[in-house]
Write an enzyme that holds these catalytic residues in place. Structure first.
Site, PDB file in Angstrom:
ATOM      1  N   GLU A 122       0.847  -1.208   0.000  1.00  0.00           N
ATOM      2  CA  GLU A 122       0.000   0.000   0.000  1.00  0.00           C
ATOM      3  C   GLU A 122       0.879   1.253   0.000  1.00  0.00           C
ATOM      4  OE1 GLU A 122      -2.926   0.405   3.217  1.00  0.00           O
ATOM      5  OE2 GLU A 122      -2.546   2.551   3.219  1.00  0.00           O
ATOM      6  N   SER A 214      -3.327 -15.389  12.875  1.00  0.00           N
ATOM      7  CA  SER A 214      -3.758 -14.043  12.462  1.00  0.00           C
ATOM      8  C   SER A 214      -3.765 -13.120  13.674  1.00  0.00           C
ATOM      9  CB  SER A 214      -5.161 -14.123  11.849  1.00  0.00           C
ATOM     10  OG  SER A 214      -5.836 -12.899  12.034  1.00  0.00           O
TER      11      SER A 214
END
Lengths: 275, 275
Positions: A122, A214
């Site tokens: 990003e 996660s």
């Protein structure tokens, strides 16, 4: 027993949108993994023939490329245009925003400071839109050795914490004449957490779905455990055990940011069957 | 007892400039006190026949008006132009800056937040340049009930503390999409403050000289009081009381931005005589 989903859970708006786009463009390739979830990428490959290429040079005229949620570097976009490669833009609108800001501010003569991880795709994309002087930092200390002009535009990686962003802004405000602060942080992760806590408060059992490794899912588990005694972290419906639900009144379900809806649905269905 | 002056104190650039302008324009009037210092104003009256009028309507064609360091409200400037009244602008350039910023940002559609005291002439002047939605606040809490647009320009009264300014900025950054922060705080004040704090830390008595209505002098007093138990805010040597200095080892002296050197000298001399 009642079953209730958290008000907000799982995939964020940008990821959901990207997956929809991929499903609508069969026989294509994403440039880099569309999202960081192996099962979902396999599903897109099997059901929609959406493949994966890691190098922009592998794409040739006739290929259909899907730009992933994190966006793409400007030079790669130019390459696609030059090579007449068809592309579909699934860049998250919340990521497109800082790209545009960086380009516009750079053109207006502002030095650019990007609060984020310089190795994250990003941020590589966002930075590539600066036409001069752009600096990516995570800590105030990194700014100390950079000589900036008196007009600075500041943006943030969408997944950063606002408290850390404000520290960077504060440092710049004290030192420079004009700091144009664009709060480009996305609240999705934060909203998942708030919704999970709200639901866990009233539920007597919480099921949290997401990868065991996660970090954002584990954070959801911790948050739920603070207010609910029975919390179970699972990856799929196969782990659900009937004994958990005995004498329960309300089962709350939430999921980490990398958990697709179809996994959540399967879990929900399994619990309903046990009910 | 030792006596020590702060490393930096007293008149700033803007005040020195305004006094020079006044001295160069004899037989004139200032609109409101040129600076917040009664004694200096008396000196200008006696030596240069620079008078004082408090109401803009008292000025008529043929009068010569000096605009003071704090600036003037836009409507009053318009009145002077309409009435063809000669005026000399001694507005501090560091005050002119936020006036210009507020006007430009307002025209570009930004909501304006001014961090300062709404009753201070500088702020009345700065605010008057906004063409719509401008809010003057001193505390974050005051912002909570104001509905601002997503594009905000933030300026500060030149004499405010940067730490407080950053609190206002931080609040806005978290809540709004774009906050254009203009750090219009003047370094002179800041440098006087740093020097005052340094000295107050080691002094066992601090004398702070400046107008009782001078906002920057009052700030100096607050800063000194944080680190020194005995702080006295005086306007002239006449207020100095011998009892203050009993059993003291180090007397620190500092002065606000509108305190002329000749007053500081008199205070210092008076303390030396008591020593």
């Amino acid at each position: 027993m009642e079953i209730e989903l958290a008000k907000q859970y799982g995939f964020c708006f940008g990821v959901k949108r990207a997956i929809k786009i991929a499903e609508q463009h069969q026989n294509s390739y994403t440039f880099g993994p569309l999202i960081h979830n192996r099962l979902e990428i396999e599903r897109l490959k099997n059901q929609f023939n959406v493949g994966l290429k890691e190098d922009i040079r592998e794409f040739k005229k006739g290929d259909k490329l899907i730009i992933r949620t994190h966006g793409i570097e400007k030079k790669n976009l130019q390459y696609l245009k030059e090579q007449n490669i068809e592309f579909i833009d699934a860049t998250c609108p919340f990521v497109k925003k800082p790209q545009e800001i960086v380009q516009n501010m750079s053109r207006e003569g502002y030095d650019i400071v990007i609060f984020g991880d310089k190795n994250h795709p990003e941020i590589k994309g966002v930075k590539s839109y600066a036409e001069h002087g752009a600096y990516v930092v995570l800590e105030v200390e990194e700014l100390e050795n950079i000589a900036l002009s008196d007009r600075i535009a500041l943006v943030a990686q969408t997944t950063r914490k606002i408290e850390d962003f404000k520290k960077i802004a504060s440092y710049l405000i004290e030192k420079y004449k004009e700091v144009r602060v664009f709060n480009t942080i996305c609240n999705a992760t934060f909203e998942n957490q708030i919704s999970a806590r709200e639901l866990a408060k009233k539920a007597d059992i919480m099921i949290i779905i997401g990868g065991k490794n996660s970090s954002n899912t584990k954070q959801l588990v911790r948050i739920c455990e603070e207010v609910c005694d029975s919390c179970y972290h699972i990856e799929s419906e196969e782990e659900v055990e009937p004994g958990w639900f005995e004498n329960r009144k309300l089962c709350g379900i939430t999921a980490g940011a990398s958990t697709p809806d179809w996994i959540i649905e399967r879990v929900k269905k399994r619990i309903e069957e046990l009910n």
